[in-house]
Design an enzyme around this catalytic site. Sequence first.
Site, PDB file in Angstrom:
ATOM      1  N   TYR A 152       0.403  -1.509  -0.320  1.00 26.37           N
ATOM      2  CA  TYR A 152      -0.362  -0.203   0.157  1.00 26.37           C
ATOM      3  C   TYR A 152       0.991   0.604  -0.258  1.00 26.37           C
ATOM      4  CZ  TYR A 152      -4.602   2.159   0.647  1.00 26.37           C
ATOM      5  OH  TYR A 152      -5.851   2.210   0.508  1.00 26.37           O
ATOM      6  N   LYS A 159      -3.569   7.644   3.646  1.00 23.81           N
ATOM      7  CA  LYS A 159      -5.235   7.609   3.769  1.00 23.81           C
ATOM      8  C   LYS A 159      -4.564   7.434   5.397  1.00 23.81           C
ATOM      9  CE  LYS A 159      -7.986   4.922   1.117  1.00 23.81           C
ATOM     10  NZ  LYS A 159      -9.278   5.548   0.624  1.00 23.81           N
TER      11      LYS A 159
END
Length: 253
Positions: A152, A159
């Site tokens: 990620y 995020k």
Amino acid sequence: MGLLDGKKLLITGVLMDSSIAFHVARIAQNEGAEVVLTSFGRTMRITQTIAKRLPTTPEVIELDVTDAEHLDTLSDRLKEHIGSLDGVLHSIGFAPLGAFNFLEGTWEDVSTAIHASAYSLKALATATLPMLDRGSSIVGLTFDARFAWPVYDWMGVAKAAFESTNRYLARDLGPLGIRSNLVAAGPLRTTAAKSIPGFATFEDTWGDRAPLGWDVRDPDPAAQACIALLSDWFPATTGEIVHVDGGVHAMGQ
């Protein structure tokens, strides 16, 4: 009587009928809400086509959340279709391929990811603020950013910024009676997920780790959580992250 009877919602992020946002729009309409969708550029035509699969075909207006002109004119353009807003769904995220390599990601890649995936929550909130009244709700979709997940990388950092942005929005919009919350969904087989290199790593192991189990093909639990937060059933909840991940967030391994 539906949970969202009389509500008017702006829903971003409907690209395919596998999108969580599509299912939020579908359930919202079934629960009595009037819905307007957004899209932009080459994806406008795709969104307009997918919108026809909803119970009622909604209007689709153009919105690139990184385009200042789009944001500045959003309220006026919305008023052509809907007089006011009771809720907004932020289902937007983008990172260039280079952002999925933490050590080699450039600032150009990282800044693009943060702009599109984190700052856009604040940008969307302030752009729609003139149409939001007391009791309105802003809901965003995240992927739990407390951990350094495999693959990620800078999207995970974006995020984390997104989740922090939610808390600051809750602080500043609370006195206006507007709530801001997030739903942290487990991995789902969406178009966005397919664009992340190695995302299948999550899909292959999540169900084994989730006490409740997890179906990567079922977006309804996450969509239903969004609907609940967009309704009047959480009038005193803001700055929150509701995990809809089968319970993985609470497990040690």
